[in-house]
Design an enzyme around this catalytic site. Structure first.
Site, PDB file in Angstrom:
ATOM      1  N   GLY A  71      36.098  41.676  34.584  1.00  0.00           N
ATOM      2  CA  GLY A  71      35.390  40.977  35.649  1.00  0.00           C
ATOM      3  C   GLY A  71      34.153  41.739  36.101  1.00  0.00           C
ATOM      4  O   GLY A  71      33.103  41.145  36.383  1.00  0.00           O
ATOM      5  N   ASN A 147      39.576  38.254  46.831  1.00  0.00           N
ATOM      6  CA  ASN A 147      40.671  39.056  46.301  1.00  0.00           C
ATOM      7  C   ASN A 147      41.615  39.571  47.378  1.00  0.00           C
ATOM      8  O   ASN A 147      42.771  39.841  47.122  1.00  0.00           O
ATOM      9  CB  ASN A 147      40.130  40.221  45.475  1.00  0.00           C
ATOM     10  N   GLN A 175      39.601  35.902  40.861  1.00  0.00           N
ATOM     11  CA  GLN A 175      40.882  35.707  41.558  1.00  0.00           C
ATOM     12  C   GLN A 175      41.275  34.237  41.639  1.00  0.00           C
ATOM     13  O   GLN A 175      42.278  33.905  42.262  1.00  0.00           O
ATOM     14  CB  GLN A 175      40.816  36.325  42.964  1.00  0.00           C
ATOM     15  N   HIS A 197      42.971  40.753  33.179  1.00  0.00           N
ATOM     16  CA  HIS A 197      44.176  41.391  33.739  1.00  0.00           C
ATOM     17  C   HIS A 197      44.618  40.819  35.070  1.00  0.00           C
ATOM     18  O   HIS A 197      45.656  41.216  35.598  1.00  0.00           O
ATOM     19  CB  HIS A 197      44.010  42.912  33.800  1.00  0.00           C
ATOM     20  N   THR A 233      31.157  45.636  18.990  1.00  0.00           N
ATOM     21  CA  THR A 233      32.244  45.039  18.202  1.00  0.00           C
ATOM     22  C   THR A 233      33.303  44.440  19.122  1.00  0.00           C
ATOM     23  O   THR A 233      33.725  45.086  20.080  1.00  0.00           O
ATOM     24  CB  THR A 233      32.876  46.122  17.290  1.00  0.00           C
ATOM     25  N   CYS A 322      40.643  49.161  44.090  1.00  0.00           N
ATOM     26  CA  CYS A 322      39.590  50.153  43.891  1.00  0.00           C
ATOM     27  C   CYS A 322      39.121  50.734  45.220  1.00  0.00           C
ATOM     28  O   CYS A 322      38.361  51.690  45.247  1.00  0.00           O
ATOM     29  CB  CYS A 322      38.428  49.560  43.102  1.00  0.00           C
TER      30      CYS A 322
HETATM   31  C1  LIG Z   1      37.078  39.134  42.939  1.00  0.00           C
HETATM   32  C2  LIG Z   1      37.019  40.204  41.888  1.00  0.00           C
HETATM   33  N1  LIG Z   1      35.916  40.355  41.147  1.00  0.00           N
HETATM   34  C3  LIG Z   1      35.813  41.279  40.200  1.00  0.00           C
HETATM   35  C4  LIG Z   1      36.847  42.145  39.941  1.00  0.00           C
HETATM   36  C5  LIG Z   1      36.703  43.173  38.868  1.00  0.00           C
HETATM   37  O1  LIG Z   1      37.421  42.782  37.711  1.00  0.00           O
HETATM   38  P1  LIG Z   1      37.858  43.881  36.629  1.00  0.00           P
HETATM   39  O2  LIG Z   1      38.948  44.688  37.242  1.00  0.00           O
HETATM   40  O3  LIG Z   1      38.329  43.076  35.452  1.00  0.00           O
HETATM   41  O4  LIG Z   1      36.665  44.678  36.300  1.00  0.00           O
HETATM   42  C6  LIG Z   1      38.019  42.061  40.705  1.00  0.00           C
HETATM   43  C7  LIG Z   1      39.108  43.024  40.518  1.00  0.00           C
HETATM   44  O5  LIG Z   1      39.804  43.363  41.442  1.00  0.00           O
HETATM   45  C8  LIG Z   1      38.116  41.052  41.699  1.00  0.00           C
HETATM   46  O6  LIG Z   1      39.207  40.923  42.446  1.00  0.00           O
END
Ligand SMILES: Cc1ncc(COP(=O)(O)O)c(C=O)c1O
Length: 393
Positions: A71, A147, A175, A197, A233, A322
């Site tokens: 993402g 999220n 999300q 994921h 790749t 994060c």
């Molecule tokens: C709304 C949103 N955007 C982007 C991301 C980032 O995705 P990724 O973990 O696949 O880099 C997240 C991950 O928590 C998310 O919740």
């Protein structure tokens, strides 16, 4: 020890069928998808099958799907792929950092950005988006589902505003994918990000929908993979897993799975609100994805709750994975007008396809006690309890 995982907005387990779909591409079918021999043809076919499956999930053409490493990369590709020095972007204050930190960087590089606020339910007012437009606005980027709260944004209305103003519209649907139906034609967006994921495919996989005719600059330079939009790749096992997860998501959306999870989420909320005093749902009343609830518990710290629950075998979160360890309260909850105390006392519970009614029974059997114990230790709670006691005397 029994363990119940309710942090599916952070990441989801790879489902058995997804793992099976990936398995051949680690060793038996290992070709580089760009090679013209038999081995390359096998993996090329796998990549293109997965592209069809993702396209079906999003309601687009296969050629409009660009596979990425997740993402974050999809969001970065959308923003940096379109924006150039002097351009203006309109986004919201509750975006994921994959968007917010990208727009900050764009500002450093000579772009302009406007961050529109949200209301108390965590929703963007499309009127604010319209008012933020400038002659040099190139892009609007507003997420589909948040999220932390699961709150859905009025993306179709925002998209109409973008179209009227002849501005590109990107939505981060990381999300939302697999939890609510997505149809890029109905939304009318030009770009849309998903992450593997968050929908039971492996970590490090994702995709960006790029509407036909939307020219984006690549972020990586190299071969002409992904129609020269993303060099490198292809991750064939990961892409195959994402394709399978997309197929399962389509089936779940029509097969009643989201209704099942929605009912479990609602039971958690109802029980907490009924049995624990001084609690509430952040984003209540707004349309939300069925799998997420964000609850506040007055007088305690969300981080302490996460630890207490973990010791009892329940995995929960305070907000974005994060951002864990951050001392600042959530930027999403404070943008919704929550006080720092209430934002710090919030807990996110997010369900995935592997969760059962028994999981919810277990969570509800440990949660009230965990809250009660933490409140016993809270000097603020004691003070207000004493005050209430004195008042009733
Ligand atoms: C709304 C949103 N955007 C982007 C991301 C980032 O995705 P990724 O973990 O696949 O880099 C997240 C991950 O928590 C998310 O919740």
């Amino acid at each position: 020890m029994r363990r119940v995982y309710l942090d599916n907005n952070a990441t989801t387990p790879v489902l058995p069928d997804v793992l099976e779909a990936m398995r051949p591409y680690f060793a038996e079918q290992f070709g580089n998808a760009s090679s013209i021999h038999h081995h390359g043809q096998q993996t090329r076919a796998a990549v293109e099958r997965a592209r069809e499956s993702v396209a079906e999930l999003l309601g687009c053409r296969a050629a409009e799907v660009v596979f990425t490493s997740g993402g974050t990369e999809a969001d970065n590709l959308a923003l940096f792929g379109l924006m150039e020095k002097g351009d203006h972007v309109v986004t919201s204050t509750i975006e994921h950092h994959a968007v917010l930190h990208s727009t900050k960087r764009l500002e450093e590089l000579g772009c302009e950005a406007t961050y529109v606020p949200v209301d108390g339910q965590g929703r963007v007012d499309p009127g604010d988006i319209r008012r933020a437009l400038r002659p040099n606005t190139k892009l609007i980027s507003v997420m589909m589902a948040n999220n932390e709260t699961g709150v859905l944004q009025p993306v179709e209305e925002i998209s109409k505003i973008a179209a009227e103003a002849d501005v590109y519209f990107h939505t981060d649907a990381v999300q939302a994918a697999g939890k609510v139906p997505i149809d890029v034609q109905r939304i009318g967006c030009d770009l849309l990000s998903i992450s593997g994921h968050k929908m039971h495919a492996p970590q490090g996989t994702g995709a960006l929908y790029v509407r036909k005719g939307t020219l984006i600059h690549p972020m990586f330079y190299g071969g002409s993979h992904e129609r020269a939009r993303r060099a490198g790749t292809e991750n064939v096992p990961g892409i195959s897993g994402l394709g399978k997860a997309a197929e399962l998501a389509v089936a779940a959306l029509t097969g009643g799975e989201m209704e099942r999870l929605g009912a479990l989420r609602d039971r958690i909320q109802r029980t907490v609100l009924e049995s624990i005093e001084a609690t509430g749902v952040n984003g209540e009343g707004a349309p939300r994805v069925p799998t997420t609830t964000n609850l506040y518990f007055e007088f305690i710290e969300g981080e302490a709750m996460v630890i207490a629950l973990d010791l009892k075998g329940v995995a929960a979160a305070t907000g974005a994975a994060c951002s864990s360890g951050a001392t600042e309260p959530s930027h999403v909850l404070t943008a919704m007008g929550l006080s720092p105390e209430r934002a710090r006392g919030s807990l996110r519970l997010s369900l995935g396809k592997q969760n059962t009614a028994e999981d919810v029974d277990f969570v509800l059997s440990v949660l009230p006690e965990a809250v009660a114990r933490l409140r016993e230790l809270s000097p603020v709670y004691k003070k207000q309890e004493t005050a209430a006691h004195t008042r009733t005397k």
